[in-house]
Scaffold this active site. Structure first.
Site, PDB file in Angstrom:
ATOM      1  N   GLY A 127     -78.713   3.571   1.463  1.00 52.48           N
ATOM      2  CA  GLY A 127     -78.899   4.043   0.225  1.00 52.48           C
ATOM      3  C   GLY A 127     -80.287   4.130  -0.080  1.00 52.48           C
ATOM      4  O   GLY A 127     -80.753   4.990  -1.016  1.00 52.48           O
ATOM      5  N   TRP A 164     -82.127   6.809   1.644  1.00 51.12           N
ATOM      6  CA  TRP A 164     -81.601   8.187   0.995  1.00 51.12           C
ATOM      7  C   TRP A 164     -82.574   8.396  -0.048  1.00 51.12           C
ATOM      8  O   TRP A 164     -82.900   9.839  -0.207  1.00 51.12           O
ATOM      9  CB  TRP A 164     -80.307   8.235   0.486  1.00 51.12           C
ATOM     10  N   HIS A 165     -83.056   7.684  -0.800  1.00 51.39           N
ATOM     11  CA  HIS A 165     -83.692   8.021  -2.160  1.00 51.39           C
ATOM     12  C   HIS A 165     -85.202   8.357  -1.829  1.00 51.39           C
ATOM     13  O   HIS A 165     -85.812   9.281  -2.663  1.00 51.39           O
ATOM     14  CB  HIS A 165     -83.978   6.987  -2.884  1.00 51.39           C
ATOM     15  N   GLY A 166     -85.817   7.927  -0.510  1.00 55.54           N
ATOM     16  CA  GLY A 166     -87.235   8.772  -0.199  1.00 55.54           C
ATOM     17  C   GLY A 166     -87.463   7.801   0.992  1.00 55.54           C
ATOM     18  O   GLY A 166     -87.155   6.648   1.339  1.00 55.54           O
ATOM     19  N   PHE A 215     -86.102  13.161  -5.069  1.00 52.77           N
ATOM     20  CA  PHE A 215     -85.364  12.371  -4.036  1.00 52.77           C
ATOM     21  C   PHE A 215     -84.116  13.270  -3.241  1.00 52.77           C
ATOM     22  O   PHE A 215     -83.711  13.285  -2.308  1.00 52.77           O
ATOM     23  CB  PHE A 215     -84.420  11.560  -4.652  1.00 52.77           C
TER      24      PHE A 215
END
Length: 518
Positions: free
Chosen positions: A325, A328-330, A518
Site C-alpha cells: 500500500g 502504491w502511493h509512490g 500518486f
C-alpha cells in the site's frame, strides 16, 4: 482539467450535464452514456492527450480478458488461472513501467555504480487508480463475481470522469447496476441538489482550507530538506499543517467526486468517514481512503492468507499488505517506510486487542479513555505523514528528531517563540532600521500564533464536527449544536450558493490535488 478550476465549473460541467440530460430524456440511455464516455475521455485528454491511447488500450484489453475469464469460469476450464495471471501481469507491468521504472533504475545505479542514462518517465494521471480498478474486475471475472457487462457500460465504468483521476477506487459492483437504470429515474432534483451540496463542501475544503495550509505545511519540510535545523514547535507546526492539508485536500476531492456523480444520478462510494476521529489504527484504516483499504483487504491481504493461518502469518500478511500500500502511493523509500510503519502499527494494535481479550479487559473505555485513544492514534498518524511527505529519508528523520524535542523547543529567534518575544521586548533604541526589524519580528510572532490557532480549530473540527455525509445525508442523528443537517430548502440553497460563489472568487490560482501525484 481540475475540479477546482473555472473552466471545469463554468464550461465543461454545464455542457456535460445539459448534453447528458437532453440525450437521456429525448434519445435514450445508451446515446447519453456514449456522450458521457466521450466527455470523460476529453476530460482526461485535457491534461495530456498523448496518454489517451493508454487509457483506451487498457480498457479494451481488460474488457476482452474479463469476458474470456467469465466464460472460462462458467465452463470451469483449466485456462482460467493462467489467463488471470496474464491479465494481472500486463496491468502491473504497465503500472511498474510508468510509476516504478525510474525508481528501480536509480536504485540499481546506486548499487552498481553504472549509469543507465534513463530519462524520467512521466506518470499518466490516475494510472494507479484505474489499474487497480481493472485488476479487481479481472479477479472477480475469474471467480464468477462479475456479470457480463456490455462494452459501453464497461467503458463508462472505467472512464467516468468524477472518479477517473484520483478515485475513489470504484468497484464494478458499486456502479454498473446504476448505469443500467433509466436516466429519468436517477436524474432527479434531489440528487442534483445533493450533488451540488457535496461538490460545494469539497470545493470549500480544497480552496479555502487545504490550499491556504499549503505554505505553512511546506515551510518546515523545505527547511529540513535544505539542511536547516528547526525546533519542536516549528516541526510540529509543519507536520500538523500537512496532516490537515492532506486530509482536507483529498477528502475535498472525494466529496467533489461524490457530488459530481450524484449530479449524473450515480452514487459513488464514500472514501472518508472522519478518519481523525479514529480511536485506533485499525479504526483509522476503516475510515481513511476506504476504497483503497477495501481493495488491499480483498485483493492483497485475503489472498495472502489473511488471518486464517495463525497469528504470526497474520502479522506478516498485515505488514506485506501495508508495504505494498505504501509503494502504491509512490516510488520512493519514504512511501515504503510509511507503509511499513502503518503495518507495524496494525500489528501492535491487533496484538493489544488480543491481550485485552485474554485479560478480560472488555469494558468500554469511557469518554476520557476514548479521547486519549483518539489523541494517541492521531499522533501516530501525524508521525507517519512525515515519511509520506518528506522529500528524502534524511529530511524525514531530521524532522522527526526535531519533533521529539532533540533540537529544543525552538532554534529560531523572534519567530513566534517565547525566547524571541523576550528579546524583542527587551530591545531598545537602534534607530529606524532596528525598529523595522522589531516590527517584522513582532509580525512573525503574531502570524505564528494565528497559524497555531487555525491548527487548533481544525483539530477540533476534525475530532468533533460532523463530516460531509453526516451533514448532507442526515446520517448523524445526534441532537445539539453539532448536529448540522442539510435539507432541500430555500435557506440551504442560498447558503450553498453563497459558499460556492465565495469559494470561486478565491480560485485565482488553480492548484492540483495532492493525490494526483500518486
Amino acid at each position: 482539467m481540475l475540479f477546482n478550476s473555472h473552466v471545469f465549473i463554468l464550461a465543461f460541467l454545464p455542457v456535460m450535464l445539459l448534453g447528458y440530460t437532453l440525450l437521456g430524456h429525448t434519445v435514450g440511455r445508451r446515446p447519453a452514456q456514449l456522450f458521457l464516455v466521450a466527455g470523460s475521455l476529453f476530460f482526461y485528454g485535457w491534461w495530456d492527450a498523448s496518454y489517451l491511447p493508454l487509457l483506451i488500450a487498457t480498457t479494451v484489453f481488460n474488457y476482452m480478458v474479463g469476458r474470456r475469464l467469465t466464460d472460462a469460469y462458467r465452463r470451469n476450464t483449466p485456462s482460467r488461472r493462467p489467463l488471470l495471471a496474464f491479465g494481472i501481469t500486463v496491468n502491473l507491468a504497465i503500472l511498474a513501467y510508468f510509476k516504478y521504472a525510474t525508481f528501480f533504475v536509480e536504485n540499481l545505479e546506486a548499487l552498481t555504480g553504472l549509469d543507465f542514462a534513463m530519462r524520467a518517465v512521466v506518470l499518466p494521471l490516475g494510472i494507479s487508480f484505474f489499474i487497480f480498478q481493472k485488476i479487481a474486475y479481472l479477479a472477480d471475472s475469474a471467480s464468477g463475481k462479475a456479470p457480463d457487462y456490455d462494452f459501453l457500460g464497461f467503458c463508462l465504468f472505467v472512464s467516468f470522469f468524477p472518479q477517473l483521476i484520483a478515485g475513489p477506487i470504484v468497484h464494478h459492483r458499486d456502479v454498473m447496476g446504476q448505469f443500467q437504470r433509466p436516466i429519468r429515474e436517477v436524474l432527479t432534483a434531489r440528487n442534483f441538489a445533493l450533488g451540488v451540496t457535496f461538490f460545494t463542501i469539497g470545493l470549500f475544503k480544497k480552496v479555502m482550507i487545504a490550499d491556504n495550509l499549503a505554505p505553512l505545511a511546506q515551510a518546515s519540510f523545505v527547511s529540513f530538506a535544505a539542511g536547516e535545523v528547526l525546533g519542536a514547535v516549528s516541526a510540529w507546526r509543519g507536520a500538523l499543517a500537512y496532516a490537515f492539508q492532506l486530509y482536507f485536500d483529498f477528502s475535498g476531492y472525494s466529496d467533489m467526486a461524490i457530488g459530481l456523480g450524484l449530479m449524473f444520478g450515480i452514487r459513488l462510494p464514500y472514501n472518508f468517514n472522519s478518519p481523525y476521529k479514529a480511536n485506533s489504527i485499525i479504526d483509522f484504516w476503516r475510515r481513511w481512503h476506504m476504497t483503497l483499504s477495501r481493495f488491499l483487504r480483498d485483493y492483497v491481504y485475503v489472498p495472502l492468507g489473511g488471518n486464517r493461518k495463525g497469528p504470526t502469518r497474520r502479522y506478516l500478511n498485515l505488514l506485506l499488505t501495508m508495504l505494498l500500500g505504501g509503494l502504491w502511493h509512490g516510488a520512493a523509500w519514504t512511501f515504503v517506510l510509511w507503509g511499513g510503519l502503518h503495518g507495524f502499527y496494525l500489528m501492535v494494535n491487533h496484538a493489544w486487542q488480543k491481550l485485552r481479550a485474554t485479560l478480560g479487559w472488555t469494558a468500554p473505555a469511557g469518554p476520557a479513555g476514548s479521547l486519549v485513544a483518539r489523541a494517541v492514534t492521531f499522533v501516530a498518524v501525524v508521525v507517519g505523514w512525515v515519511f509520506f511527505h518528506a522529500p528524502s529519508l534524511g529530511a524525514a528523520l531530521d524532522m522527526l528528531q526535531s519533533m521529539a524535542g532533540m533540537n529544543g523547543l525552538s532554534t529560531v529567534k523572534a519567530a513566534g517563540t517565547v525566547q524571541g518575544v523576550t528579546e524583542l521586548a527587551g530591545a531598545a533604541g537602534g534607530g529606524a532600521a532596528a525598529q523595522d526589524g522589531r516590527l517584522a519580528s513582532l509580525w512573525s510572532f503574531v502570524a505564528a500564533r494565528s497559524s497555531d490557532l487555525v491548527l487548533v480549530l481544525l483539530l477540533l473540527v476534525a475530532w468533533f464536527a460532523p463530516n460531509s455525509q453526516e451533514i448532507v445525508e442526515a446520517a448523524d442523528r445526534r441532537r445539539g449544536w453539532l448536529a448540522i443537517r442539510w435539507q432541500p430548502t430555500a435557506t440551504w440553497a442560498v447558503v450553498v450558493a453563497g459558499c460556492l460563489l465565495a469559494t470561486m472568487t478565491q480560485m485565482s490560482k488553480v492548484s492540483a490535488f495532492l493525490y494526483f501525484q500518486f
